[in-house]
Scaffold this motif. Sequence first.
Motif, short mmCIF file in Angstrom:
data_model
loop_
_atom_site.label_atom_id
_atom_site.label_comp_id
_atom_site.label_asym_id
_atom_site.label_seq_id
_atom_site.Cartn_x
_atom_site.Cartn_y
_atom_site.Cartn_z
N ARG A 43 -7.78 7.11 5.95
CA ARG A 43 -7.77 7.28 7.64
C ARG A 43 -8.22 6.08 8.19
N ARG A 44 -8.92 5.20 7.72
CA ARG A 44 -9.57 4.09 8.20
C ARG A 44 -8.58 2.92 8.62
N THR A 45 -7.21 2.98 7.93
CA THR A 45 -6.23 1.88 7.76
C THR A 45 -5.05 2.51 8.01
N ARG A 46 -4.22 1.86 8.93
CA ARG A 46 -2.89 2.02 9.38
C ARG A 46 -1.95 1.78 8.33
N TYR A 47 -0.84 2.79 7.84
CA TYR A 47 0.01 2.46 7.00
C TYR A 47 1.62 2.86 7.40
N LEU A 48 2.32 2.35 7.08
CA LEU A 48 3.79 2.72 7.50
C LEU A 48 4.72 2.35 6.42
N VAL A 49 5.68 3.17 6.35
CA VAL A 49 6.84 3.14 5.54
C VAL A 49 7.88 2.05 6.07
N ALA A 50 8.15 0.99 5.49
CA ALA A 50 9.04 -0.12 6.11
C ALA A 50 9.62 -1.06 5.02
N ASP A 51 10.76 -1.38 5.11
CA ASP A 51 11.59 -2.31 4.26
C ASP A 51 11.00 -3.94 4.76
N LEU A 52 10.61 -4.73 3.91
CA LEU A 52 10.31 -5.86 4.20
C LEU A 52 11.46 -6.74 4.72
N SER A 53 12.49 -6.48 4.51
CA SER A 53 13.55 -7.35 4.85
C SER A 53 14.29 -7.06 6.19
N THR A 54 13.78 -5.79 6.62
CA THR A 54 14.19 -5.61 8.10
C THR A 54 13.04 -5.26 8.86
N LEU A 55 11.78 -5.47 8.72
CA LEU A 55 10.61 -5.46 9.34
C LEU A 55 10.70 -5.56 10.59
N ASP A 56 10.16 -4.79 11.52
CA ASP A 56 10.19 -5.06 12.91
C ASP A 56 8.99 -4.02 13.50
N LEU A 57 7.87 -4.31 13.85
CA LEU A 57 6.67 -3.81 14.17
C LEU A 57 6.54 -3.71 15.66
N ARG A 58 7.76 -4.36 16.50
CA ARG A 58 7.87 -4.44 17.61
C ARG A 58 6.75 -5.10 18.35
N THR A 59 5.72 -4.54 19.25
CA THR A 59 4.82 -5.41 19.93
C THR A 59 3.84 -5.61 18.93
N GLU A 60 3.67 -5.20 17.40
CA GLU A 60 2.59 -5.44 16.71
C GLU A 60 3.28 -6.67 15.85
N GLN A 61 3.69 -7.66 16.57
CA GLN A 61 4.03 -8.67 15.88
C GLN A 61 3.14 -10.11 15.75
N GLU A 62 2.04 -9.97 15.88
CA GLU A 62 0.89 -11.12 16.00
C GLU A 62 -0.15 -10.97 14.91
N PHE A 63 0.07 -11.40 13.63
CA PHE A 63 -1.00 -11.29 12.80
C PHE A 63 -1.38 -12.50 12.47
N HIS A 64 -2.74 -12.57 12.19
CA HIS A 64 -3.26 -13.99 11.64
C HIS A 64 -3.07 -14.37 10.27
N VAL A 65 -2.87 -13.31 9.40
CA VAL A 65 -2.38 -13.54 8.13
C VAL A 65 -1.55 -12.13 7.74
N VAL A 66 -0.53 -12.68 7.16
CA VAL A 66 0.64 -11.88 6.32
C VAL A 66 0.31 -12.07 4.74
N LEU A 67 0.02 -10.72 4.04
CA LEU A 67 -0.35 -11.12 2.74
C LEU A 67 0.75 -10.52 1.82
N LEU A 68 1.26 -11.17 0.89
CA LEU A 68 2.09 -10.67 -0.23
C LEU A 68 1.37 -10.70 -1.52
N ALA A 69 0.86 -9.70 -1.90
CA ALA A 69 0.23 -9.66 -3.30
C ALA A 69 0.73 -8.64 -4.13
N GLY A 70 0.29 -8.82 -5.34
CA GLY A 70 0.66 -7.80 -6.30
C GLY A 70 1.93 -7.77 -6.97
N ASN A 71 2.56 -9.06 -7.05
CA ASN A 71 3.88 -9.23 -7.54
C ASN A 71 4.78 -8.57 -6.62
N VAL A 72 4.79 -8.61 -5.28
CA VAL A 72 5.66 -7.85 -4.26
C VAL A 72 6.87 -8.96 -4.35
#
Length: 215
Positions: free
Chosen positions: A99-128
């Motif tokens: 419950r400490r972390t926010r998780y969402l079901v979303a497809d990366l090829s159509t990703l749109d988090l609206r106002t949540e569009q500014e991250f310092h790092v985007v990570l693709l790990a684990g052979n994504v």
Amino acid sequence: MWTTGPPPSRPGPPTRWSGVRHGPDAARAYRQHFLELAEQGVDLHGEARFVTALAPPPSRVLDAGCGYGRVAGELTRLGHYAVGVDADPDLIALAQEDRRTRYLVADLSTLDLRTEQEFHVVLLAGNVVPYLADGTLPAVLERLAAHLVPGGHLVAGFALDGSVPPGAAAVDVRDYDRWARAAGLSFIGRWSGWDRAPFTAASDYALSVHRLLGG
């Protein structure tokens, strides 16, 4: 302003991952595999340490293709504001037990988090990357770049030809770099693992860092 509700679901084409593992039992078995590795003393937090060295907490980090939350949960523990997204609803259901972390079901090829569009790092790990749906990597990189602050970093680690896991498709780093440039990302560096071992022509794994232009 960070929204509190999830964005509308915009499914993309089936990923290669969905052809290998799907359903609640497969999701639990995948998590159990890593739990057993942890019990054996295997270090599972190299990705989180790498991100933390690149962008000290509290930074906003998007864990793209987060699975059951292994990395995003550790990033939260380290003091980051982490958000995890994955197209597999069964893996996200397991991740949401934290419950400490926010998780969402979303497809990366159509990703749109609206106002949540500014991250310092985007990570693709684990052979994504090699498990993405065929032909979607350029769109994925464009959508992930759209969620970075100017000067923010895209970090991706994946196995190369000859070492890709079952069901995955090899991605040439030259193609990856070309599509990253098309998404407005500049190349920063490449290593052969999360411990920053040098990348060579014989490396079977590529850890790539790109930065969004304008920062």
